[in-house]
Write a protein that holds these residues in place. Structure first.
Motif, PDB file in Angstrom:
ATOM      1  N   LYS A  13      24.814  48.731  49.310  1.00  0.00           N
ATOM      2  CA  LYS A  13      26.124  49.205  48.855  1.00  0.00           C
ATOM      3  C   LYS A  13      26.201  49.177  47.332  1.00  0.00           C
ATOM      4  CE  LYS A  13      28.545  47.916  53.046  1.00  0.00           C
ATOM      5  NZ  LYS A  13      29.682  47.201  53.622  1.00  0.00           N
ATOM      6  N   ARG A  16      24.129  52.064  46.041  1.00  0.00           N
ATOM      7  CA  ARG A  16      24.775  53.371  46.220  1.00  0.00           C
ATOM      8  C   ARG A  16      25.932  53.568  45.245  1.00  0.00           C
ATOM      9  NH1 ARG A  16      24.183  58.065  46.214  1.00  0.00           N
ATOM     10  NH2 ARG A  16      25.373  59.385  47.580  1.00  0.00           N
ATOM     11  N   LEU A  20      26.255  56.403  42.401  1.00  0.00           N
ATOM     12  CA  LEU A  20      27.421  57.282  42.308  1.00  0.00           C
ATOM     13  C   LEU A  20      28.075  57.215  40.933  1.00  0.00           C
ATOM     14  CD1 LEU A  20      29.022  56.659  45.806  1.00  0.00           C
ATOM     15  CD2 LEU A  20      27.993  58.793  45.000  1.00  0.00           C
ATOM     16  N   SER A  71      31.539  52.370  52.418  1.00  0.00           N
ATOM     17  CA  SER A  71      30.732  53.067  53.428  1.00  0.00           C
ATOM     18  C   SER A  71      30.644  54.539  53.051  1.00  0.00           C
ATOM     19  CB  SER A  71      31.325  52.912  54.830  1.00  0.00           C
ATOM     20  OG  SER A  71      32.423  53.768  55.012  1.00  0.00           O
ATOM     21  N   GLU A  72      29.474  55.102  53.276  1.00  0.00           N
ATOM     22  CA  GLU A  72      29.247  56.523  52.971  1.00  0.00           C
ATOM     23  C   GLU A  72      30.204  57.394  53.784  1.00  0.00           C
ATOM     24  OE1 GLU A  72      26.918  58.180  50.993  1.00  0.00           O
ATOM     25  OE2 GLU A  72      26.139  56.322  50.173  1.00  0.00           O
ATOM     26  N   GLU A  73      30.414  57.030  55.041  1.00  0.00           N
ATOM     27  CA  GLU A  73      31.265  57.833  55.917  1.00  0.00           C
ATOM     28  C   GLU A  73      32.690  57.924  55.381  1.00  0.00           C
ATOM     29  OE1 GLU A  73      29.411  55.202  57.163  1.00  0.00           O
ATOM     30  OE2 GLU A  73      27.778  56.439  57.924  1.00  0.00           O
TER      31      GLU A  73
END
Length: 140
Positions: A13, A16, A20, A71-73
């Protein structure tokens, strides 16, 4: 039916969120005062100390809670559902047409015409300069 949930891998996390934010491991390491290898180890770790998580979160510009709940979702869902003009209804499907308020070709033609006018003014100024210089030469 397999109901196993994904492990809450804090390191992934962090990685990521860092990506980003457009930040490299080296930049994060410098901000935290550690080596790039330390950041790599943190990003490979499934868990991290709360104090270190707070420091990382501060540098990344988020809260520790945001990292834990990332979370990516949910990111994809938020991006898809929070764009300008979307319907906020729970069961609605929104379709937005983003229309230009101007014709891009008209703007291109306007720019071309303006360029042409500027070129003509420049040409006229050069002609006046040449005439003035010729007049000065003829006087001598």
């Amino acid at each position: 039916m397999n109901t196993a949930t994904k492990p809450n891998h804090i390191g992934r996390k962090i990685s990521r969120i860092r990506e980003l934010r457009g930040m490299k491991q080296e930049a994060l390491a410098i901000e935290l005062g550690v080596s790039q290898q330390s950041i790599s180890l943190i990003e490979q770790s499934e868990t991290i100390e709360d104090e270190k998580l707070e420091q990382v979160a501060k540098v990344l510009g988020v809260t520790a809670e945001a990292i834990k709940n990332f979370s990516e979702e949910s990111m994809i869902y938020n991006i898809q559902n929070n764009y300008e003009g979307s319907n906020k209804g729970a069961n609605s499907i929104s379709v937005s047409n983003f229309n230009c308020t101007f014709n891009p070709l008209d703007k291109l033609v306007d720019a071309y015409e303006e360029n042409k006018k500027l070129y003509e003014r420049l040409l006229e100024a050069e002609k006046e300069k040449i005439a003035y210089l010729e007049k000065l030469l003829n006087k001598k």
